[in-house]
Design a protein around this motif. Structure first.
Motif, PDB file in Angstrom:
ATOM      1  N   CYS A 148       0.028   2.888   3.817  1.00  0.00           N
ATOM      2  CA  CYS A 148       0.227   2.186   5.091  1.00  0.00           C
ATOM      3  C   CYS A 148       1.634   1.593   5.198  1.00  0.00           C
ATOM      4  O   CYS A 148       2.372   1.545   4.227  1.00  0.00           O
TER       5      CYS A 148
ATOM      6  N   CYS B 170      -5.325  -2.145  -0.967  1.00  0.00           N
ATOM      7  CA  CYS B 170      -4.904  -2.342   0.415  1.00  0.00           C
ATOM      8  C   CYS B 170      -6.113  -2.816   1.233  1.00  0.00           C
ATOM      9  O   CYS B 170      -7.194  -2.241   1.152  1.00  0.00           O
TER      10      CYS B 170
ATOM     11  N   CYS C 271       0.828  -1.205   0.000  1.00  0.00           N
ATOM     12  CA  CYS C 271       0.000   0.000   0.000  1.00  0.00           C
ATOM     13  C   CYS C 271       0.865   1.259   0.000  1.00  0.00           C
ATOM     14  O   CYS C 271       1.905   1.311   0.644  1.00  0.00           O
TER      15      CYS C 271
ATOM     16  N   ASN D 202      -6.312  -2.704   4.384  1.00  0.00           N
ATOM     17  CA  ASN D 202      -6.411  -1.794   5.524  1.00  0.00           C
ATOM     18  C   ASN D 202      -7.180  -0.510   5.202  1.00  0.00           C
ATOM     19  O   ASN D 202      -8.118  -0.141   5.901  1.00  0.00           O
ATOM     20  N   CYS D 203      -6.767   0.184   4.128  1.00  0.00           N
ATOM     21  CA  CYS D 203      -7.327   1.514   3.853  1.00  0.00           C
ATOM     22  C   CYS D 203      -7.941   1.617   2.457  1.00  0.00           C
ATOM     23  O   CYS D 203      -8.334   2.703   2.039  1.00  0.00           O
TER      24      CYS D 203
HETATM   25 ZN    ZN Z   1      -3.319   1.017   3.079  1.00  0.00          ZN
END
Ligand code: ZN
Length: 408
Positions: A61, A73, A58, A75-76
């Motif tokens: 991140c 990603c 990413c 996560n985000c």
């Molecule tokens: Zn991310």
């Protein structure tokens, strides 16, 4: 070399049956690798399966959760930037997996060693795979403790300690052990981060090039106009050196040619000389074929020879640079001393199944000494001097890997 277009690492997967090798490979590559499991039931073919993945990171991140082989990603949902392409290698079945690891050891750079928390460590096959890892000196490894979600934290901790004790004194004693829950995708990102940061093998690009043929195809449609036929395509694993478009190449042992009419048909082998017309990774064109992953090499070989993996097992090099093809050979015999096999001495006339590179060969023993075996090969073979040859014997109606050998 573009590290997102050609594989940087060939990663072998080892581990006891049902310990989760296939689901881990699937979690990393989003592909099943056991497509050829059907053919294995019919005959014992030593066959390397390849599945590629591009590990991305990413933009926003950091840490393990920023690594993915997906599109975004996790996560985000930010942009995931390609870092490196890897090839996961697998072979179905315990005996063939070990034989393939030995026969193809020169194209394995790293290992994922999968050990399930649901069974005590080590199980028989886990023990044997560690023996192969030691034998081949495969130090670049990640130990994957799978199925920890099934046993719970307390049992998983005890099992982790069992793995540590089991690995003591082996070449992978200090390799990381990563508990994963493959189905929930937990810690698969940790493995991806470790792979991305693994020591990358130093490729020998200066030597005469050498490639194993892993697959071969006829890409023409059945109704193609004969004047517009494309030549056979080779799926190859380059061991060293580089091949370029326009290179004149030779395939050994090549193809069988029937000689003599009458009742007794005899065949001799003739090496194939052709030209490289294109190189690709399956989707993108490549400038050259170098070590790492499976490379698609288009040629002017008659597609009839290439179709249905017809050329698998051949070595490819520049013309005149390959070892001579052999119809008889003497090899050293190193016993693996497997505890589950009652082994009698090798006897004259016994058939042996051999794996060398991507070739599966049958040899009939003509002389057996304590540490060497002389044999006549059913079909000729072209084998590199330094290659390790997997040796399987028919014991109790099954082919069992009992040892390995090398040419003198
Ligand atoms: Zn991310």
């Amino acid at each position: 070399m573009d590290v997102t277009k050609q594989s940087v690492l060939n990663i072998g997967t080892l581990g006891h049956i049902d310990h989760g090798k296939t689901s881990l490979t699937r979690a990393i590559t989003h592909m099943w690798t056991d497509k050829h499991s059907e053919s294995i039931k019919r005959n014992m073919t030593i066959k390397l399966g390849y599945a590629d993945a591009i590990i991305k990171k990413c933009k926003n991140c950091d840490g393990p959760e920023s690594y993915t082989t997906g599109d975004k990603c996790v996560n985000c949902s930010g942009e995931a930037v390609p870092q490196l392409r890897i090839s996961m290698l697998d072979a179905p079945g315990h005996e063939t997996l070990m034989a393939t690891a030995i026969a193809g050891s020169s194209v394995i750079d790293a290992i994922l060693f999968v050990i399930s928390a649901t069974e005590p460590c080590p199980m028989q096959q886990t023990k044997e795979h560690l023996m192969i890892i030691n034998l081949l000196g495969l130090k670049n490894a990640i130990v994957v403790q799978s199925k920890v979600d099934i046993v719970g934290p307390e049992k998983a901790r005890q099992h982790y300690q069992q793995i540590k004790d089991f690995l003591k004194g082996s070449v992978i004693e200090h390799s990381p052990i990563v508990p994963v829950m493959t189905n929930q995708g937990i810690n698969v990102d940790v493995i991806l981060e470790m792979i991305a940061n693994m020591k990358r093998p130093e490729r020998d690009l200066g030597s005469e090039p050498l490639m194993y043929i892993v697959r071969s195809f006829d890409v023409n449609k059945p109704s193609s106009d004969v004047t517009r036929l494309s030549g056979g395509v080779l799926g190859g694993a380059v061991v060293r050196g580089r091949f370029k478009k326009g290179d004149e190449i030779e395939l050994r042992p090549g193809m069988a040619i029937q000689t003599g009419g009458g009742k007794v048909k005899k065949s001799t082998y003739k090496s194939i000389v052709t030209v490289i017309t294109d190189i690709s990774n399956g989707t993108d064109k490549l400038e050259e074929a170098t070590p790492g992953g499976l490379v698609g090499v288009s040629t002017e070989v008659d597609p009839a020879f290439a179709k249905a993996d017809g050329l698998v097992g051949n070595l490819v090099g520049h013309v005149g640079k390959l070892p001579e093809s052999l119809s008889t050979m003497t090899i050293s015999y190193h016993k693996l001393n497997r505890t589950d096999i009652q082994e009698q001495p090798i006897r004259e006339g016994e058939p042996l199944l051999l794996g060398a590179g991507t070739a599966t060969l049958i040899g009939y023993v003509t002389k057996a000494r304590k540490d060497t075996v002389e044999m006549e090969l059913k079909h000729p073979a072209c084998i590199e001097k330094s290659a390790k040859i997997a040796i399987m014997r028919n014991i109790g109606q099954r082919w069992r890997l009992t040892g390995y050998g090398t040419l003198p």
